[in-house]
Each structure stands twice: as C-alpha cells, then as structure tokens.
Write a protein that holds these residues in place. Structure first.
Motif, mmCIF file in Angstrom:
data_model
loop_
_atom_site.group_PDB
_atom_site.id
_atom_site.type_symbol
_atom_site.label_atom_id
_atom_site.label_comp_id
_atom_site.label_asym_id
_atom_site.label_seq_id
_atom_site.Cartn_x
_atom_site.Cartn_y
_atom_site.Cartn_z
ATOM 1 N N THR A 26 3.571 -3.126 12.404
ATOM 2 C CA THR A 26 3.288 -2.285 11.278
ATOM 3 C C THR A 26 1.801 -1.653 11.562
ATOM 4 O O THR A 26 1.307 -1.062 10.479
ATOM 5 C CB THR A 26 3.371 -3.507 10.010
ATOM 6 N N ALA A 27 1.420 -1.718 12.576
ATOM 7 C CA ALA A 27 0.170 -0.945 12.916
ATOM 8 C C ALA A 27 0.289 0.610 12.722
ATOM 9 O O ALA A 27 1.191 1.213 12.825
ATOM 10 C CB ALA A 27 -0.382 -1.162 14.316
ATOM 11 N N PRO A 28 -0.899 1.166 12.346
ATOM 12 C CA PRO A 28 -0.802 2.541 12.055
ATOM 13 C C PRO A 28 -0.112 3.368 13.142
ATOM 14 O O PRO A 28 -0.516 3.186 14.325
ATOM 15 C CB PRO A 28 -2.198 3.141 11.954
ATOM 16 N N ALA A 30 2.936 3.029 14.203
ATOM 17 C CA ALA A 30 4.204 2.231 14.723
ATOM 18 C C ALA A 30 5.424 2.693 13.614
ATOM 19 O O ALA A 30 5.131 3.085 12.694
ATOM 20 C CB ALA A 30 3.657 0.828 14.452
ATOM 21 N N GLU A 33 5.124 1.139 10.321
ATOM 22 C CA GLU A 33 3.924 1.141 9.535
ATOM 23 C C GLU A 33 4.312 1.217 8.011
ATOM 24 O O GLU A 33 5.197 1.715 7.465
ATOM 25 C CB GLU A 33 3.179 2.783 9.634
ATOM 26 N N ASP A 35 2.759 1.356 3.835
ATOM 27 C CA ASP A 35 1.990 2.098 2.886
ATOM 28 C C ASP A 35 2.093 1.315 1.614
ATOM 29 O O ASP A 35 2.743 0.208 1.389
ATOM 30 C CB ASP A 35 2.405 3.536 2.683
ATOM 31 N N TRP A 47 7.750 0.611 3.138
ATOM 32 C CA TRP A 47 7.757 1.266 4.453
ATOM 33 C C TRP A 47 7.607 2.568 4.475
ATOM 34 O O TRP A 47 8.035 3.541 3.759
ATOM 35 C CB TRP A 47 9.193 1.099 4.975
ATOM 36 N N LYS A 48 6.371 3.053 5.113
ATOM 37 C CA LYS A 48 5.918 4.526 5.294
ATOM 38 C C LYS A 48 6.864 5.487 5.543
ATOM 39 O O LYS A 48 7.164 6.605 5.319
ATOM 40 C CB LYS A 48 4.798 4.470 6.120
#
Length: 577
Positions: A26-28, A30, A33, A35, A47-48
């Motif tokens: 979930t890292a930026p 990834a 990722e 939100d 989920w972004k």
C-alpha cells in the motif's frame, strides 16, 4: 488420471509479517496504494486505483478482446462480444425510458445474459435489482414491488412463475424474457429481439456505451437479504462498493505471495467454474468483478452435478472453483473422482457457510489445490476478510485478516464499548465496501449502519494478529450451503397453518452443507398435521431450500426464558442421532 501435485508449507513460513506486507503493498505508488475520502460524511480509506464505476470498468474489459469471458454449454462469449451486447441492451433500455436512478430487476439463473443485463443497467446510472432465482412467484413479486422496478429482465423459468403476477407490481412497465419457450403477450417481449442470442453478440454493431456520467457514490444495485422481520431487506450498494472487491481480491493474492517469500506478479487470466448464483454478492462482487479485471473465463453450469463438474474441469482446464464448502466436499468425496484429471485446479475458495478445518486440509492434500476462505455479508458487498493458501492452512478455523482498506472491531452488548483482543462480542466492520443502507428502510438502516460501521450481528473475536474468528451468529439464522434462512420467515409460515400454535426453526449440523433447517412444532389441542403436510405447506410458500428437512412434534409449548424468547439450544437434542 494425472496425479495430483503435493503442496507443502515451507517450515520457514511466513517469510514476512502481515504488517510489513501491508506496508509494501500500500506504499505510495504501489498498485494497492490507499487514499482517504469522505463517504456520507465519514472519512474512509479507499483503494486509490480502484475503477471509478461499473461502466468504466466494463468499458476497459474490451481490451481482453477475443479472450473468452463466459462459457455456458455450447455458448462461448468473448469479452468483445459481451461488450457489444452490453452496449446494445443499454441502448434498448434507453429506448424504454430507463434513466438514472430507475430500478431494473434481473431474475434468472446463471446465463451469459446475466452479466450483460447487469452492466447494461448500471451503465445508465440505473439501479440493478438482482432477485433470488430460487424464490417462489410470491417472493419474486415482493422484490419487484418493494424495489419499484420499472423493467424486469427475466429468463423463461422465472417468467413462468411471475407471468400472472406482473399486474401486482404497479411500477412495472416492461418485461424482457430471455430464452422464452412460449409466445409472449402483454408487457413481455423477447430479449433476443433486442440483442439476439449469445451466438449473435459478436456480430452486433460496434457501438459505445451511453454517455452517462456515473461517479463512485452513485447507487448501483439492490441485493436482497432476508430480514429478522421475515420480509427481505434490500441492501443498496454503490459503484464504489462493487469496485472495491476488484482490488481487495488482488491485494489478498499479493499479500499471500509476499508471505510465501515470492514477489507478487500481475494477475493472469484463469478459468473459473462458477457454480454459485450471480444474484448473491459472493458471486457478483467477489467472483465476477475480479474475473473481469483479470480477463478470466467464467463457466456457468445449468445445475450443479459433481460428475458434470469433473468433466468440465478436465476438458476446460479449470483453475478455480468453489463458492460454498458443499461444493468442495462433493468434489472430494465422489467415488469417481479418480477417473478424472483435476490437476489444473489451483484453488478452491469459498465463504458464506461454516466449514470444518478437516476440509481445508483435505483440499490441500487430496486435490493439490490451495484452499481459500473469506468473510462478508450482503451488507458488506461480500469480501471484507480473506485468506488463502498457507495462511488458511495454518489457521483453518479463521476467516482471515481484513483487507487493507477495512477495519474490524468487537463491541459489547451495550453497542458502545469496544472489547479487547480475544474477547467475544458483536462484530462491527467498516470500509469502502459497506452498503449505503437498506432500500426504503430508514429505521433499519439507522440501526444497522452507524457512522460508517455496519453492525453485522455476528458474534466474533479478533486475535492479536488481526485474524477474524466467527464464533456464532447473533441473528436468528440458519445458513444452508451458503443460503441464508432467517428463522422467523419460516416460523411465520408454519404459524399460518391452522394446526400450529407454537414452533421454532433451528439449524442442525450437516457435514457438507454446514447446516440444515429443522423445526419443532406444537399443535393445537385436537389438531392433526404430519411432517410431510407441514413441509409441503412451507414448500408452497417459500423457496425449497427453506423447507425444514425434519420436523419434531412436542406435546407441550416450547421452552422459553424469562423474556419469553424460545430457548432454541434446548431443542437441538430432539434431532440428535
């Protein structure tokens, strides 16, 4: 028969803690990722990269082109052909006056027409209303009336049950019948007149979906779930609810890979034997959506038959099947299993019913497949927790940890106090998959959906690693092979029989189905009724899976506690073998 591979759990498993796997995935930047957005005034992790809506999602599926999407008997539908049929049906619905917010009901068994109809409806900003194809005519009529559906898309069998009832649904204006076997009249027309048969879809015009702006929080569907008052309640789900499972499924697979010590790889198309009905969120949300996202092929069966399933698995090289534990048991225990090559099976996953730890072990050892399990409910639009493979083998009595965008908490009877790790209480859950509420039931919605949380009614505990363990159901419900049976619904039907003055429905254990419904009945003085008579009475009024498999008669009224509630735990002994 090809021999089944032997799968062993690495003694060094897990290679990575859950917290580290979650952080990496979930890292930026990834794929998973996250939100944070406000959903109905509550800040919620999302989920972004989830698709924003069903029409955008099905539009993107065209990239799979000639890859097979659905196989049903001799019908083989590609992703391109499916999209053309969706666009054609959506245009036809526009011509019938269907627009944003209108309800369009869908009542049919698993057919290629089912996903076409579902995506055509939601492409217009209209609300799909999948009705339980096992329901009786009266139950289907209730769904039509309660939802206020303007249009019904139905197969021939459901049309036969409903034909004399259409007039009782005041909002209903049009009926489209798939695979009609008799002449149609009145408000009913053949669906094939609008889009042809599945064999024709590849030759339909290359037309775009209607230009309708649909956003994540728009209503997408109403899925009915039985209610404790006896009448089904419609869980109103949004586009975001349904699209969340696309990434939740992928996240769970990637997490399993990291825990195994492998780098996650982009998902590739698989072949799924789908034997659970699409009118349930389990199949629609947790199976159909991830299958489309990966360009996978779904095979529909006319009716479950173990030998037929063996033949399909062997011929089509099926990778994934399951749905409910019953299916897994029947695959394992059929005496002819050894005659078929089942070596293509990679996973047998299920939810919706209790399963024995023994089943997890046998899937792994005898079929060479990795078991999978998850927990969810209609109000959570299916998957909220999930685990598979080694994770499940190590904790076979758990429903797994929550996906990264979901939260769990255990709450005391006061509905306020959050209980510590390991303590049993009512399970509450939140996340972007939680339904918006119940259709036209503000009081029920307010009681169940609280500040972004859903009160599940399940009694559970969560361990120190975040794994969920369902202990019991606070709701008075029997789950038979994945089908929810609310006791009061059957009890009300039994009470309507002139000879019955007291009754209770309970669940009795069944090795493959998990539970079956059974009833205890007290008859009025001088009255007579047989087990078969009461079973037929229920069968005439409710779906067949709700009929008690056994009825015991007692001379006295049923035992009750100080509050007047029947003590059902004392009744189970009546069914002891």
């Amino acid at each position: 028969m090809a021999s089944q591979p032997t799968i062993s759990v690495d003694p060094n498993w897990p290679a990575m803690p859950l917290t580290q796997a979650k952080a990496l995935l979930t890292a930026p930047g990834a794929p998973f990722e996250m939100d944070e957005v406000a959903i109905r005034g509550v800040l919620t992790r999302i989920w972004k990269n989830a698709p924003p809506s069903l029409p955008r999602f099905i539009g993107a599926s065209r990239a799979a082109g000639d890859q097979l999407f659905v196989i049903h008997e001799d019908e083989r539908v590609t992703y391109e052909a499916n999209h053309r049929a969706v666009a054609a049906l959506a245009a036809h619905l526009v011509g019938l006056g269907v627009g944003r917010g209108d309800r369009v009901a869908l009542a049919m068994r698993n057919l290629p027409e089912w996903p076409v109809a579902f995506f055509a409806i939601t492409a217009l900003g209209a609300v799909a209303v999948p009705l339980n194809a096992w329901w009786t005519g009266a139950e289907l009529e209730y769904g039509l009336t309660d939802s206020g559906a303007r249009v019904l898309i139905v197969d021939d069998e459901r049309h036969a049950r409903l034909a004399e009832r259409y007039a009782a649904a005041p909002a209903l204006e049009h009926v489209l019948v798939a695979r009609a076997s008799t002449a149609l009249d009145g408000i009913a027309d053949r669906l094939e007149d609008a889009i042809g048969t599945p064999h024709d879809w590849a030759r339909l015009p290359d037309a775009p979906l209607p230009d309708v702006a649909v956003v994540p929080e728009d209503d997408a569907a109403i899925f009915y779930t039985s209610g404790t008052t006896g009448a089904p309640k419609g869980a109103l789900v949004t586009h975001r609810n349904l699209m969340s499972n696309v990434l939740s499924n992928g996240y769970s697979s990637a997490r399993s890979a990291l825990r195994r010590g492998e780098m996650p790889v982009p998902p590739s198309p698989r072949v799924l034997l789908t034997v659970i009905p699409l009118f349930h969120v389990t199949a629609c949300s947790a199976a159909l959506m991830p299958a489309i996202a990966t360009g996978s092929t779904m095979i529909f069966m006319r009716k479950w038959d173990t030998i037929r399933a063996f033949e399909i698995i062997e011929r089509e090289r099926v990778n994934i099947t399951g749905g409910v534990p019953t299916i897994a048991w029947q695959l394992l225990e059929h005496p002819d299993r050894g005659r078929y090559d089942l070596s293509s099976l990679e996973s047998i996953a299920y939810g919706g019913a209790p399963s024995a730890p023994e089943l997890v072990k046998r899937i792994h050892e005898e079929l060479g497949a990795l078991p999978g399990n998850g927990w969810g409910m209609t109000e959570t639009c299916a998957t909220l927790t999930h685990h598979s493979g080694e994770e499940y083998l190590m904790r076979p009595d758990s429903a797994g940890p929550p996906v990264a965008v979901a939260d769990l908490k255990i709450v005391a009877e006061d509905g306020v106090t959050e209980l510590p790790v390991g303590t049993i209480g009512e399970l509450w859950a939140r996340g972007p998959m939680i339904a918006r509420g119940y259709w036209n039931r503000p009081e029920d919605s307010a009681a169940t959906f609280v500040d972004g949380w859903v009160r599940t009614g399940d009694l559970a505990r969560v361990d120190e690693d975040g794994f969920l363990f369902i202990v019991d159901r606070a709701k008075d419900m029997v789950i038979r092979g994945g089908e929810n049976i609310y006791s009061i619904e059957v009890e009300n039907v039994l009470y309507a029989h002139p000879a019955v003055t007291d009754c209770a429905l309970i669940g009795i254990p069944h090795r493959t189905l998990g539970e079956e419904p059974a009833a205890v009945v007290h008859l009025c003085p001088g009255c007579e009724a047989s087990e078969a008579e009461l079973q037929e009475w229920v069968r005439a009024r409710l779906a067949g899976f709700k009929v008690p498999v056994a009825i015991r008669f007692v001379a006295d009224t049923l035992p009750r506690n100080a509050n007047g509630k029947i003590v059902k735990s004392e009744l189970k002994a009546l069914f002891a073998v």
